[in-house]
Enzyme design. Structure first.
Site, PDB file in Angstrom:
ATOM      1  CB  SER A 117      31.823  48.386  42.598  1.00 11.16           C
ATOM      2  OG  SER A 117      31.005  48.089  41.458  1.00 11.16           O
ATOM      3  CG  LEU A 147      37.077  47.452  39.503  1.00 10.61           C
ATOM      4  CD1 LEU A 147      36.821  46.005  40.175  1.00 10.61           C
ATOM      5  CD2 LEU A 147      38.434  47.241  38.990  1.00 10.61           C
ATOM      6  CG  HIS A 148      30.927  49.417  37.145  1.00  7.13           C
ATOM      7  ND1 HIS A 148      31.022  48.544  38.228  1.00  7.13           N
ATOM      8  CD2 HIS A 148      29.737  49.072  36.605  1.00  7.13           C
ATOM      9  CE1 HIS A 148      30.081  47.718  38.393  1.00  7.13           C
ATOM     10  NE2 HIS A 148      29.309  47.850  37.165  1.00  7.13           N
ATOM     11  CD  GLU A 149      34.285  56.434  34.445  1.00  6.72           C
ATOM     12  OE1 GLU A 149      34.195  56.434  33.243  1.00  6.72           O
ATOM     13  OE2 GLU A 149      33.146  56.556  34.952  1.00  6.72           O
TER      14      GLU A 149
END
Length: 230
Positions: A149, A152-154
């Protein structure tokens, strides 16, 4: 599950609320957040590294915290409550549990389970359980979920800004100690609101506004370097 029919009146109501919510969101961004970030950039151009003082950073943090909280809640309301329900109604999709009452979470773990149910179920099925079946412990499997997660956020932030930084990545991994701390408080003081207060302060007063400021500062630095190279 499928709904028996498309309800046009419900669609019209959702579209109306969607327009109002988006207008309010754009108003907050244009009238509060954008002017404060423009002011930050001007301070950076005027005083350079001196703007990184704790007192100035804290000043901008407080200026952004309330507006950022409203923007975050509006984005959640627009996407999870309006947009997804709009398409669910159009496609006659019957299962519409896209979120639960995450705002009442007494620990951070509950928040991550409740605020985005489709993604939570996907991560549990395709990441957590496969790791667990491979012999990893529950804590190790949870770490893998948060690591994925975090990456993916980055990516979601770095790709639009055309620069790779680590603020979203570190912010997501920083959830793990918060999960442990708030679970501990929830265990020794069951039913208390301490974990919920920690959640709201960390997410809305400190976490998200800090990320916005750090990405703005980094983007300004990258733009200045490009200008100097040109």
């Amino acid at each position: 599950p499928r709904s028996p029919a498309i309800r046009l009146a419900k669609i019209a109501g959702i579209v109306f609320r969607l327009v109002v919510a988006v207008a309010f969101l754009l108003f907050l961004v244009a009238q509060v957040i954008s002017p404060n970030l423009d002011s930050l950039v001007k301070d950076l151009e005027t005083s350079g590294d001196a703007v990184f003082s704790v007192h100035i950073f804290g000043d901008y943090l407080l200026k952004l915290s309330i507006a950022n909280t409203y923007v975050w809640l509006l984005v959640f309301y627009i996407y999870f409550h309006l947009y997804l329900n709009l398409w669910a109604e159009i496609l006659r999709f019957g299962d519409r549990v896209f979120y639960r009452d995450w705002w009442n979470s007494s620990n951070v773990s509950s928040y991550w389970r409740l605020w985005n149910m489709p993604v939570h179920y996907w991560l549990v099925r395709h990441v957590y359980f496969p790791c667990y079946r491979l012999g990893m412990s529950k804590n190790a499997s949870t770490f893998v979920v948060f690591l994925l997660s975090a990456v993916l956020h980055e990516v979601l932030v770095s790709v639009p800004f055309h620069m790779v930084r680590s603020w979203s990545f570190l912010g997501m991994l920083g959830q793990l100690p918060l999960v442990a701390i708030t679970k501990y408080f929830d265990k020794i003081w069951p039913g208390s609101s301490i974990g919920n207060v920690i959640f709201w302060i960390v997410f809305c007063v400190v976490g998200q506004p800090s990320a916005v400021l750090m990405y703005t500062i980094d983007y300004w630095k990258a733009s200045r370097l490009e200008t100097c190279d040109a």
